[in-house]
Design an enzyme around this catalytic site. Structure first.
Site, PDB file in Angstrom:
ATOM      1  N   TYR A  51       0.815  -0.919   0.160  1.00 40.95           N
ATOM      2  CA  TYR A  51       0.062   0.291  -0.119  1.00 40.95           C
ATOM      3  C   TYR A  51       1.264   1.631   0.122  1.00 40.95           C
ATOM      4  CZ  TYR A  51      -4.431  -3.083   0.562  1.00 40.95           C
ATOM      5  OH  TYR A  51      -5.243  -3.912   0.313  1.00 40.95           O
ATOM      6  N   PHE A  59      -4.969   8.577   6.670  1.00 42.10           N
ATOM      7  CA  PHE A  59      -5.871   6.371   6.928  1.00 42.10           C
ATOM      8  C   PHE A  59      -4.730   5.472   6.461  1.00 42.10           C
ATOM      9  CE2 PHE A  59      -6.736   7.156   2.059  1.00 42.10           C
ATOM     10  CZ  PHE A  59      -6.363   5.836   2.152  1.00 42.10           C
ATOM     11  N   ARG A  87     -14.109  -5.374 -11.097  1.00 42.40           N
ATOM     12  CA  ARG A  87     -14.029  -4.064 -10.038  1.00 42.40           C
ATOM     13  C   ARG A  87     -15.843  -3.882 -10.406  1.00 42.40           C
ATOM     14  NH1 ARG A  87     -10.660  -1.968  -7.485  1.00 42.40           N
ATOM     15  NH2 ARG A  87     -11.372   0.723  -7.057  1.00 42.40           N
ATOM     16  N   THR A  93     -16.109   0.951  -3.253  1.00 42.50           N
ATOM     17  CA  THR A  93     -15.460   0.990  -1.874  1.00 42.50           C
ATOM     18  C   THR A  93     -16.142   1.397  -0.934  1.00 42.50           C
ATOM     19  OG1 THR A  93     -13.439   1.967  -3.122  1.00 42.50           O
ATOM     20  CG2 THR A  93     -13.555   1.617  -0.823  1.00 42.50           C
ATOM     21  N   ARG A 104     -18.996  -5.813  -2.353  1.00 44.23           N
ATOM     22  CA  ARG A 104     -18.777  -5.269  -0.725  1.00 44.23           C
ATOM     23  C   ARG A 104     -20.087  -5.062   0.248  1.00 44.23           C
ATOM     24  NH1 ARG A 104     -13.824  -1.994  -3.737  1.00 44.23           N
ATOM     25  NH2 ARG A 104     -12.166  -3.235  -2.938  1.00 44.23           N
ATOM     26  N   HIS A 117     -10.594  -6.766  -2.185  1.00 40.13           N
ATOM     27  CA  HIS A 117      -9.660  -5.829  -2.948  1.00 40.13           C
ATOM     28  C   HIS A 117      -9.755  -6.400  -4.222  1.00 40.13           C
ATOM     29  CE1 HIS A 117      -5.538  -3.845  -4.199  1.00 40.13           C
ATOM     30  NE2 HIS A 117      -5.961  -4.535  -5.340  1.00 40.13           N
TER      31      HIS A 117
END
Length: 139
Positions: A51, A59, A87, A93, A104, A117
């Site tokens: 990341y 964050f 996606r 998200t 999600r 992810h």
């Protein structure tokens, strides 16, 4: 040009909550073939490296802590137009904004703990897949 492979991680929240099987079932039902898969635990260094693009974001520390807080399931998926189709399958998200039926929407609890992810580009799919898997691990 669309690639036929993408990378995904089932994140610690979804693994801990017992959603791994259901998520893999949705992935298979959407026509993806699993080329490589393993359950592993990211180290702090792994998460910081993976990341690194977010290093300057406020964050970042929380993200690293979350991603090292439990096991993940990393996988390389194959399908025509893999990145874009995956996606779409995982959804926004923010699970509150994710379309009905997406991973999600079904399994994420928040923006930070969003279950899965998915690579956001063909280039990142290759980089991320190579981060987690050696060539001999992909079939």
């Amino acid at each position: 040009m669309a690639t036929n492979r993408t990378f995904t991680m089932i994140k610690p929240d979804a693994v801990e909550n017992g959603h791994t099987g259901a998520i893999l079932e949705k992935i298979n039902a959407a026509g993806f073939r699993i080329v490589a898969m393993k359950k592993t635990h990211m180290t702090k260094r792994d998460a910081e490296t993976f990341y690194a693009i977010h290093k300057e974001r406020p964050f970042f520390g929380e993200l690293v802590e979350f991603m090292t807080g439990g096991p993940i399931v990393a996988a390389i998926l194959e399908k025509e137009n893999a990145v874009e189709d995956f996606r779409t399958l995982i959804g926004a998200t923010n699970p509150a904004e994710a379309a009905e039926g997406t991973i999600r929407k079904l399994y994420a609890t928040s923006i930070g703990e969003n279950a899965v992810h998915g690579s956001d580009s063909n280039e990142n799919a290759e980089i991320e897949g190579n981060f987690h898997f050696a060539g001999r691990e992909m079939f």
